[in-house]
Write an enzyme that holds these catalytic residues in place. Structure first.
Site, mmCIF file in Angstrom:
data_model
loop_
_atom_site.group_PDB
_atom_site.id
_atom_site.type_symbol
_atom_site.label_atom_id
_atom_site.label_comp_id
_atom_site.label_asym_id
_atom_site.label_seq_id
_atom_site.Cartn_x
_atom_site.Cartn_y
_atom_site.Cartn_z
ATOM 1 C CB CYS A 1 -0.809 -0.074 1.331
ATOM 2 S SG CYS A 1 -2.175 1.570 1.232
ATOM 3 C CD GLU B 1 -6.318 1.368 -4.150
ATOM 4 O OE1 GLU B 1 -6.658 2.272 -3.600
ATOM 5 O OE2 GLU B 1 -5.396 0.715 -4.229
#
Length: 179
Positions: free
Chosen positions: A101, A144
């Site tokens: 991430c 997401e």
């Protein structure tokens, strides 16, 4: 003209907030945010990025799978802005996969995700899109989407053993030699 935005890092309270629905896709601010997200993601080497990661509170993200240094085996797809995305159906089975991430730099997590998802979202022009996503692209979408609800990959791992530093991941999982 698009601008690279600063990426919020773990510990930033904006990453833990729920994003608000985008009321009007055609607003100049929304279109500018899309352009900025596309550029920021590309420059950071990501395969996806969500508005909260650049401290914007909109339900909007980009999915852009492509092979790169962080994900050398990623499938190729066109960068796709997804506005007000939802999962309308998903497979019963989940599979674990390694994720990184941009907001949690230097860490990889082994995260369980649905292997198949049926999704809906508005595209950049405001048209409703429905897609069936599988594999790595389904994983990006779910990752997401979590950002839009204030959830990070570190919240999804099942144990501390499922977290590795980037260096350990590259050595142990990818089999790269340490220089």
């Amino acid at each position: 003209m698009a601008f690279q935005r600063a990426i919020a890092r773990v510990g930033d309270p904006t990453l833990r907030q729920s994003a608000r629905c985008v009321a009007s896709v055609n607003e100049p601010d929304t279109q500018t945010l899309i352009d900025d997200l596309l550029l920021t993601m590309e420059l950071a080497g990501g395969v996806g990025i969500a508005a909260p990661q650049v401290s914007a509170g909109d339900r909007l993200f980009i999915v852009a799978s492509r092979p790169n240094a962080r994900y050398p085996n990623a499938p190729q797809m066109e960068p796709t802005p997804m506005i007000n995305p939802i999962i309308v159906a998903h497979s019963a089975d989940q599979e674990k996969g390694w994720e990184g991430c941009l907001s949690v730099p230097g860490v990889r997590g082994l995260v369980p995700r649905y292997s198949c998802v049926q999704v809906e979202y508005l595209d950049r022009a405001g048209n409703l899109q429905t897609q069936h996503l599988t594999g790595f692209i389904a994983r990006i979408f779910q990752h997401e989407l979590d950002h839009l609800d204030g959830i990070l990959l570190i919240d999804r791992v099942e144990s501390d053993q499922d977290l590795l530093t980037e260096a350990a991941f590259r050595q142990q999982i990818l089999g790269e030699a340490i220089a």
